[in-house]
Write a protein that holds these residues in place. Structure first.
Motif, PDB file in Angstrom:
ATOM      1  N   LEU A 283       0.818  -1.221   0.000  1.00 18.26           N
ATOM      2  CA  LEU A 283       0.000   0.000   0.000  1.00 18.26           C
ATOM      3  C   LEU A 283       0.851   1.270   0.000  1.00 18.26           C
ATOM      4  O   LEU A 283       0.459   2.276  -0.571  1.00 18.26           O
ATOM      5  CB  LEU A 283      -0.941   0.008   1.212  1.00 18.26           C
ATOM      6  N   ASN A 284       2.014   1.215   0.650  1.00 15.08           N
ATOM      7  CA  ASN A 284       2.896   2.392   0.699  1.00 15.08           C
ATOM      8  C   ASN A 284       4.299   2.026   0.206  1.00 15.08           C
ATOM      9  O   ASN A 284       5.244   1.967   0.974  1.00 15.08           O
ATOM     10  CB  ASN A 284       2.954   2.951   2.130  1.00 15.08           C
ATOM     11  N   PRO A 285       4.418   1.727  -1.109  1.00 17.36           N
ATOM     12  CA  PRO A 285       5.715   1.244  -1.610  1.00 17.36           C
ATOM     13  C   PRO A 285       6.848   2.242  -1.342  1.00 17.36           C
ATOM     14  O   PRO A 285       6.623   3.443  -1.282  1.00 17.36           O
ATOM     15  CB  PRO A 285       5.479   1.083  -3.115  1.00 17.36           C
ATOM     16  N   ILE A 286       8.051   1.696  -1.145  1.00 17.58           N
ATOM     17  CA  ILE A 286       9.231   2.542  -0.946  1.00 17.58           C
ATOM     18  C   ILE A 286       9.904   2.706  -2.303  1.00 17.58           C
ATOM     19  O   ILE A 286      10.245   1.719  -2.954  1.00 17.58           O
ATOM     20  CB  ILE A 286      10.200   1.890   0.066  1.00 17.58           C
ATOM     21  N   ALA A 287      10.076   3.955  -2.720  1.00 18.41           N
ATOM     22  CA  ALA A 287      10.618   4.238  -4.057  1.00 18.41           C
ATOM     23  C   ALA A 287      11.992   3.591  -4.215  1.00 18.41           C
ATOM     24  O   ALA A 287      12.828   3.655  -3.315  1.00 18.41           O
ATOM     25  CB  ALA A 287      10.723   5.745  -4.258  1.00 18.41           C
ATOM     26  N   ASP A 288      12.209   2.932  -5.347  1.00 20.12           N
ATOM     27  CA  ASP A 288      13.501   2.338  -5.724  1.00 20.12           C
ATOM     28  C   ASP A 288      13.983   1.220  -4.819  1.00 20.12           C
ATOM     29  O   ASP A 288      15.150   0.858  -4.881  1.00 20.12           O
ATOM     30  CB  ASP A 288      14.619   3.407  -5.762  1.00 20.12           C
ATOM     31  N   LEU A 289      13.129   0.695  -3.945  1.00 16.80           N
ATOM     32  CA  LEU A 289      13.608  -0.378  -3.065  1.00 16.80           C
ATOM     33  C   LEU A 289      13.715  -1.688  -3.843  1.00 16.80           C
ATOM     34  O   LEU A 289      12.719  -2.244  -4.295  1.00 16.80           O
ATOM     35  CB  LEU A 289      12.681  -0.556  -1.855  1.00 16.80           C
ATOM     36  N   ALA A 290      14.952  -2.121  -4.044  1.00 16.00           N
ATOM     37  CA  ALA A 290      15.225  -3.415  -4.664  1.00 16.00           C
ATOM     38  C   ALA A 290      16.437  -3.973  -3.939  1.00 16.00           C
ATOM     39  O   ALA A 290      17.384  -3.236  -3.659  1.00 16.00           O
ATOM     40  CB  ALA A 290      15.506  -3.241  -6.150  1.00 16.00           C
ATOM     41  N   LEU A 291      16.399  -5.239  -3.593  1.00 17.15           N
ATOM     42  CA  LEU A 291      17.450  -5.831  -2.755  1.00 17.15           C
ATOM     43  C   LEU A 291      17.707  -7.270  -3.161  1.00 17.15           C
ATOM     44  O   LEU A 291      16.775  -7.988  -3.511  1.00 17.15           O
ATOM     45  CB  LEU A 291      17.003  -5.868  -1.294  1.00 17.15           C
ATOM     46  N   TYR A 292      18.957  -7.690  -3.061  1.00 21.93           N
ATOM     47  CA  TYR A 292      19.260  -9.124  -3.133  1.00 21.93           C
ATOM     48  C   TYR A 292      20.348  -9.435  -2.106  1.00 21.93           C
ATOM     49  O   TYR A 292      21.007  -8.515  -1.593  1.00 21.93           O
ATOM     50  CB  TYR A 292      19.695  -9.543  -4.541  1.00 21.93           C
ATOM     51  N   GLY A 293      20.505 -10.721  -1.785  1.00 24.44           N
ATOM     52  CA  GLY A 293      21.493 -11.116  -0.775  1.00 24.44           C
ATOM     53  C   GLY A 293      21.071 -10.681   0.623  1.00 24.44           C
ATOM     54  O   GLY A 293      21.899 -10.578   1.513  1.00 24.44           O
ATOM     55  N   HIS A 294      19.769 -10.407   0.814  1.00 21.43           N
ATOM     56  CA  HIS A 294      19.204 -10.052   2.119  1.00 21.43           C
ATOM     57  C   HIS A 294      18.634 -11.336   2.747  1.00 21.43           C
ATOM     58  O   HIS A 294      18.699 -12.405   2.143  1.00 21.43           O
ATOM     59  CB  HIS A 294      18.090  -9.012   1.924  1.00 21.43           C
ATOM     60  N   THR A 295      18.047 -11.217   3.946  1.00 24.44           N
ATOM     61  CA  THR A 295      17.287 -12.332   4.510  1.00 24.44           C
ATOM     62  C   THR A 295      15.942 -11.797   4.986  1.00 24.44           C
ATOM     63  O   THR A 295      15.795 -10.597   5.230  1.00 24.44           O
ATOM     64  CB  THR A 295      18.023 -13.000   5.689  1.00 24.44           C
ATOM     65  N   ALA A 296      14.967 -12.690   5.103  1.00 24.42           N
ATOM     66  CA  ALA A 296      13.650 -12.288   5.609  1.00 24.42           C
ATOM     67  C   ALA A 296      13.245 -13.212   6.741  1.00 24.42           C
ATOM     68  O   ALA A 296      13.567 -14.405   6.738  1.00 24.42           O
ATOM     69  CB  ALA A 296      12.610 -12.343   4.501  1.00 24.42           C
ATOM     70  N   THR A 297      12.540 -12.643   7.714  1.00 23.09           N
ATOM     71  CA  THR A 297      12.126 -13.387   8.904  1.00 23.09           C
ATOM     72  C   THR A 297      10.719 -12.978   9.264  1.00 23.09           C
ATOM     73  O   THR A 297      10.397 -11.789   9.224  1.00 23.09           O
ATOM     74  CB  THR A 297      13.032 -13.016  10.095  1.00 23.09           C
ATOM     75  N   LEU A 298       9.903 -13.949   9.632  1.00 23.09           N
ATOM     76  CA  LEU A 298       8.562 -13.625  10.090  1.00 23.09           C
ATOM     77  C   LEU A 298       8.550 -13.569  11.610  1.00 23.09           C
ATOM     78  O   LEU A 298       9.010 -14.490  12.281  1.00 23.09           O
ATOM     79  CB  LEU A 298       7.592 -14.700   9.608  1.00 23.09           C
ATOM     80  N   MET A 299       8.065 -12.440  12.146  1.00 22.32           N
ATOM     81  CA  MET A 299       7.940 -12.291  13.601  1.00 22.32           C
ATOM     82  C   MET A 299       6.564 -11.696  13.855  1.00 22.32           C
ATOM     83  O   MET A 299       6.306 -10.565  13.435  1.00 22.32           O
ATOM     84  CB  MET A 299       9.045 -11.365  14.101  1.00 22.32           C
TER      85      MET A 299
END
Ligand SMILES: *[C@@H]1O[C@H](CO)[C@@H](O)[C@H](O)[C@H]1NC(C)=O
Ligand SMILES: *[C@@H]1O[C@H](CO)[C@@H](O)[C@H](O)[C@H]1NC(C)=O
Ligand SMILES: *[C@@H]1O[C@H](CO)[C@@H](O)[C@H](O)[C@H]1NC(C)=O
Ligand SMILES: *[C@@H]1O[C@H](CO)[C@@H](O)[C@H](O)[C@H]1NC(C)=O
Ligand SMILES: *[C@@H]1O[C@H](CO)[C@@H](O)[C@H](O)[C@H]1NC(C)=O
Ligand SMILES: *[C@@H]1O[C@H](CO)[C@@H](O)[C@H](O)[C@H]1NC(C)=O
Ligand SMILES: *[C@@H]1O[C@H](CO)[C@@H](O)[C@H](O)[C@H]1NC(C)=O
Ligand SMILES: *[C@@H]1O[C@H](CO)[C@@H](O)[C@H](O)[C@H]1NC(C)=O
Length: 397
Positions: A283-299
């Motif tokens: 709903l509120n995208p962050i301009a130019d946010l693109a990432l790789y080599g990151h990690t994601a976690t559900l909390m």
């Protein structure tokens, strides 16, 4: 004049006693244990691999836009493995131990173990897979952890082998299934509630431009040691490597970012009930946010996207946090749980401890200054400085 260096180093030491703030990194591994999100290793720059180990403490509310409020705890002094592009899963008899598999640079230990209760690393020597990176481990029942294929910096050894690690006996067994899918690296593995492991994305180790299809996903059945696949009709995300995946309690798989020939910042949701992909419109995208080599976690209801490499190839030191119920980026982590008062008071206990030791340091510091000042004539200040400036660092041990 001579005092300035002394005062500066003293102040820097005081700041480090109070706050650890990680710098940008990519290809680290991360794992959630008991409301602590641990991070290990990774790449800090083109030439810099790290063995940093630290965690984010979810027993406290914080704001990701306010560095000082993020409850980081540094454990680098435990002297962990210097690796990037490894993968971390939980195992051991108490579910309190992190097992790190693979990664680069290659060394004699394919498995490193960190017992979070003892805060102690162990190098594991076993007869099993060796030398591979960009894998994704999947824990299933009774302390078992599967790893599949991976990238090897010597293409003659690239294989589509699946190995199962028993984290209770520290031993490996090789899958006997004959119809394994093709070799891949940079994929994500997710254990489904029915004990199948789903393999999403990745590309071919012998030709990195050969990406794995996103509408036909390999499934490994941990009970029967057999492979099948999940066919998905309708739209599918663009192919990718080095993205992140989380599984929600209501059986949605959320993938974010990664890269193919371009760096991606899109969010896709695979509904396991209908077996359909749909694009997640934030709903509120962050301009130019693109990432790789990151990690994601559900909390709780939040998906935390940690570190990684931006589109402009600078490394992210940031945490991005998405409320997965309303697909909105948020700044503030607030507890939804009511059992956290104990942990909060433990944290204030720590803060009080830090404050008291800070005050004692200040008193010792002032005392030292007065002592040096009074004895200035017969005291060789220049020789005295190095000993004093190195001392506060020892408090990390
Ligand atoms: C937070 O800390 C990181 C890592 O040191 C730094 O790069 C960033 O600029 C800091 N952000 C703010 C808002 O101070
Ligand atoms: C980790 O340490 C705790 C406390 O010493 C111990 O009870 C537990 O068995 C250890 N776990 C492993 C996997 O060795
Ligand atoms: C470890 O956690 C899993 C759930 O993730 C659970 O099924 C298992 O019983 C736990 N094992 C121990 C020894 O607590
Ligand atoms: C593990 O092995 C590495 C590399 O040989 C070594 O530097 C490190 O001290 C070992 N760690 C432990 C806990 O034995
Ligand atoms: C494959 O077969 C061997 C020999 O029967 C067995 O020891 C091993 O556990 C099997 N591997 C798996 C993953 O079931
Ligand atoms: C790698 O795969 C791409 C995409 O299919 C293809 O165009 C290219 O020729 C392949 N390269 C090699 C060396 O086989
Ligand atoms: C890579 O992602 C871009 C952007 O979404 C997409 O247009 C392209 O088709 C993807 N490449 C492959 C090989 O799927
Ligand atoms: C790279 O992109 C990120 C995210 O858009 C931005 O915060 C950062 O300032 C950029 N870095 C450079 C050096 O342009």
């Amino acid at each position: 004049m001579q005092y300035i260096g002394f005062i500066l180093s003293f102040l820097i030491n005081i700041i480090f006693t109070f706050a650890f703030i990680p710098t940008g990194r990519e290809f680290h591994s991360s794992i959630l244990i008991d409301k602590k999100l641990y991070f290990s290793g990774g790449v800090l720059s083109a030439i810099d691999v790290t063995n940093e180990l630290f965690y984010l403490d979810f027993s406290k509310s914080f704001k990701i836009t306010n560095n000082a409020s993020i409850p980081w705890v540094d454990l680098t002094y435990t002297n962990g493995p210097l690796k990037h592009s490894a993968t971390a899963c939980i195992g051991g008899n108490n579910n309190d131990t992190i097992f790190i598999f693979g990664g680069f640079p290659y060394d004699d230990y394919f498995v490193n173990q960190f017992n979070t209760s003892k805060q102690q690393w162990t190098n594991i020597t076993t007869n099993g897979p060796t030398y591979r990176e960009d894998i994704s481990c999947a824990k299933f029942n009774n302390g078992l952890i599967a790893i599949f294929s991976g990238y090897i910096n010597n293409l003659t050894f690239a294989k589509n082998d699946l190995w199962i690690f028993n984290s209770l006996t520290l031993s490996w067994s090789l899958s006997n299934a004959t119809n394994a899918p093709s070799s891949r690296f940079g994929y994500n593995a997710i254990t489904l509630p029915d004990d199948n492991i789903l393999y999403i994305g990745g590309s071919n180790p012998t030709n990195k431009s050969l990406y794995m299809p996103m509408n036909n996903l390999p499934l490994y059945n941990t009970k029967s040691d057999t492979w099948s696949s999940m066919n998905i009709s309708g739209p599918a995300p663009p192919a990718r490597v080095y993205f992140s995946t989380v599984l929600t309690p209501d059986r949605r798989i959320i993938i974010f970012g990664g890269r193919n020939e371009t760096v991606l910042g899109d969010l896709w949701i695979l509904d396991l009930v209908t077996s359909q992909w749909s694009i997640g419109n934030i709903l509120n995208p962050i301009a130019d946010l693109a990432l790789y080599g990151h990690t994601a976690t559900l909390m709780d209801n939040y998906m935390l996207i940690s570190f990684g490499s931006f589109l402009n190839s600078s490394l992210s030191s940031r945490i991005f946090m998405l409320n997965i119920n309303v697909l909105t980026w948020v700044d503030e982590f607030t507890l939804t749980d009511t059992t956290t008062n104990v942990s909060n008071s433990q944290f204030s206990g720590l803060m009080i401890g830090a404050l008291v030791s800070g005050v004692i340091s200040v008193i010792i510091f002032i005392g030292t200054i007065i002592f040096i000042y009074k004895n200035y004539e017969r005291f060789n200040l220049y020789n005295y400085l190095p000993m004093t400036t190195t001392k506060p660092d020892d408090s990390d041990l």
